[in-house]
Design an enzyme around this catalytic site. Structure first.
Site, mmCIF file in Angstrom:
data_model
loop_
_atom_site.group_PDB
_atom_site.id
_atom_site.type_symbol
_atom_site.label_atom_id
_atom_site.label_comp_id
_atom_site.label_asym_id
_atom_site.label_seq_id
_atom_site.Cartn_x
_atom_site.Cartn_y
_atom_site.Cartn_z
ATOM 1 N N ASN A 6 -14.094 20.879 17.474
ATOM 2 C CA ASN A 6 -12.840 20.290 17.015
ATOM 3 C C ASN A 6 -12.360 21.130 15.842
ATOM 4 O O ASN A 6 -12.907 21.027 14.743
ATOM 5 C CB ASN A 6 -13.075 18.829 16.596
ATOM 6 N N LYS A 8 -9.661 20.943 14.257
ATOM 7 C CA LYS A 8 -8.816 20.172 13.323
ATOM 8 C C LYS A 8 -7.568 20.989 12.966
ATOM 9 O O LYS A 8 -7.052 21.698 13.808
ATOM 10 C CB LYS A 8 -9.637 19.732 12.104
ATOM 11 N N HIS A 92 -10.112 9.772 16.937
ATOM 12 C CA HIS A 92 -10.914 10.389 15.870
ATOM 13 C C HIS A 92 -10.727 9.584 14.584
ATOM 14 O O HIS A 92 -9.639 9.088 14.310
ATOM 15 C CB HIS A 92 -10.477 11.840 15.662
ATOM 16 N N GLU A 94 -10.325 10.438 11.638
ATOM 17 C CA GLU A 94 -9.252 10.927 10.758
ATOM 18 C C GLU A 94 -7.902 10.377 11.209
ATOM 19 O O GLU A 94 -7.026 10.111 10.391
ATOM 20 C CB GLU A 94 -9.255 12.468 10.734
ATOM 21 N N GLU A 164 -19.382 9.438 15.884
ATOM 22 C CA GLU A 164 -19.183 10.212 14.662
ATOM 23 C C GLU A 164 -19.177 9.260 13.462
ATOM 24 O O GLU A 164 -18.120 8.709 13.117
ATOM 25 C CB GLU A 164 -17.839 10.951 14.721
ATOM 26 N N GLY A 170 -17.811 16.095 7.700
ATOM 27 C CA GLY A 170 -17.371 17.019 6.660
ATOM 28 C C GLY A 170 -18.075 16.837 5.328
ATOM 29 O O GLY A 170 -17.628 17.355 4.314
ATOM 30 N N SER A 210 -21.224 16.790 10.684
ATOM 31 C CA SER A 210 -22.029 17.824 10.008
ATOM 32 C C SER A 210 -23.135 18.401 10.877
ATOM 33 O O SER A 210 -24.204 18.755 10.373
ATOM 34 C CB SER A 210 -22.601 17.284 8.693
ATOM 35 N N GLY A 232 -16.649 21.617 11.222
ATOM 36 C CA GLY A 232 -16.766 22.819 10.387
ATOM 37 C C GLY A 232 -17.492 23.985 11.049
ATOM 38 O O GLY A 232 -17.002 25.128 11.024
HETATM 39 P P1 13P Z 1 -17.866 18.156 10.791
HETATM 40 O O1 13P Z 1 -18.754 18.829 11.819
HETATM 41 O O2 13P Z 1 -17.077 19.139 9.979
HETATM 42 O O3 13P Z 1 -18.612 17.151 9.994
HETATM 43 O O4 13P Z 1 -16.759 17.345 11.634
HETATM 44 C C1 13P Z 1 -17.156 16.521 12.655
HETATM 45 C C2 13P Z 1 -15.952 16.037 13.367
HETATM 46 O O5 13P Z 1 -15.149 15.298 12.824
HETATM 47 C C3 13P Z 1 -15.752 16.491 14.749
HETATM 48 O O6 13P Z 1 -14.737 15.786 15.383
#
Ligand code: 13P
Length: 252
Positions: A6, A8, A92, A94, A164, A170, A210, A232
């Site tokens: 992802n 983002k 998601h 977010e 998640e 993150g 993460s 990330g």
């Molecule tokens: P990170 O791997 O940066 O923690 O993000 C996970 C995520 O939100 C994947 O959709």
């Protein structure tokens, strides 16, 4: 196993193309592991050409639940399909937290995606305060129940779930393998109840939060962890490729 990146809201056109090429090279020998990248909308068309003839599938990060209409700034499932998308991430955290996504809107989007022929990657996960209160199972079960309401599924590969935990996204904090397996097993049991054992056992349940080359193995060896949704670490072809390689080595 499925490993999906992802991206983002990262990368301009050139950077996205470079990363896609890097991922293509780094995952060329992934064997049975399925690989996907989910770049920002504006790069989907170009990356569809870049990734043509490769094993890397394309996904979007969101969509609207309507097929067309007066929704300025929105994108529909059929548009995503027409530029070569296979997957779409829905719900998601977010989007739930920052853009008002609700269980009801996730459910409407999931239905539209399935009807259109896209594979939804439905994200669920609890906040830290919910885990601290011992409510993580209740929260995840409720998100799953609403996301899948009134849904019939005939093929396991029509749907993907991603667990998640919000506190792990993150932050560099990962769920322990035991914490991940516990929630994944709960999700599996809910899928069995709704779709039956045969379909449910084949649905990919991904872990996200993460995940990186250092912790991927201990998570991916868990019996109900069928892959990862990587944030990330998916922005570096080398790290993403390393996770895919680990998935391949523990593949079932
Ligand atoms: P990170 O791997 O940066 O923690 O993000 C996970 C995520 O939100 C994947 O959709």
């Amino acid at each position: 196993m499925l490993i999906a990146g992802n991206w983002k809201m990262h990368l301009d056109a050139r950077g996205a193309n470079e990363l896609a090429r890097g991922v293509m090279d780094a995952t060329a020998d992934a064997g049975p592991v399925q690989v996907a990248v989910c770049p920002p909308y504006v790069h989907l068309g170009a990356l569809s050409s870049t990734l043509k003839n490769s094993r890397v599938r394309l996904g979007a990060q969101n969509m609207h639940s309507a097929d067309k209409g007066p929704f300025t700034g929105e994108i529909s499932a059929s548009m995503l399909l027409s530029v070569g998308c296979h997957y779409v991430i829905l719900g998601h955290s977010e989007r739930r937290q920052k853009f008002g996504e609700t269980d009801a809107s996730v459910n409407a989007k999931v239905k539209r995606a399935l009807r259109t022929g896209l594979v939804p990657i439905i994200c669920v996960g609890e906040h830290l305060r919910e885990r601290s209160a011992g409510a993580e199972k209740e929260v995840v079960a409720s998100q799953i129940k609403f996301a899948l309401e009134d849904l019939k599924l005939v093929a396991p590969n029509a749907l993907v779930i991603a667990y998640e935990p919000v506190w792990a996204i993150g932050t560099g904090k990962t769920a322990t393998p035991g914490q991940a397996q516990e929630i994944h097993a709960l999700i599996r049991s809910l899928l069995v109840r709704q779709f039956g054992g045969e379909v449910a056992s084949g649905v990919h349940i991904l872990y996200g939060g993460s995940m990186n080359p250092g912790n991927a193995r201990e998570l991916l060896v868990q019996p109900d962890v069928d892959g990862g949704l990587i944030g990330g670490a998916s922005l570096k072809a080398e790290d993403f490729g390393a996770i895919v390689e680990i998935a391949q080595s523990v593949s079932r």
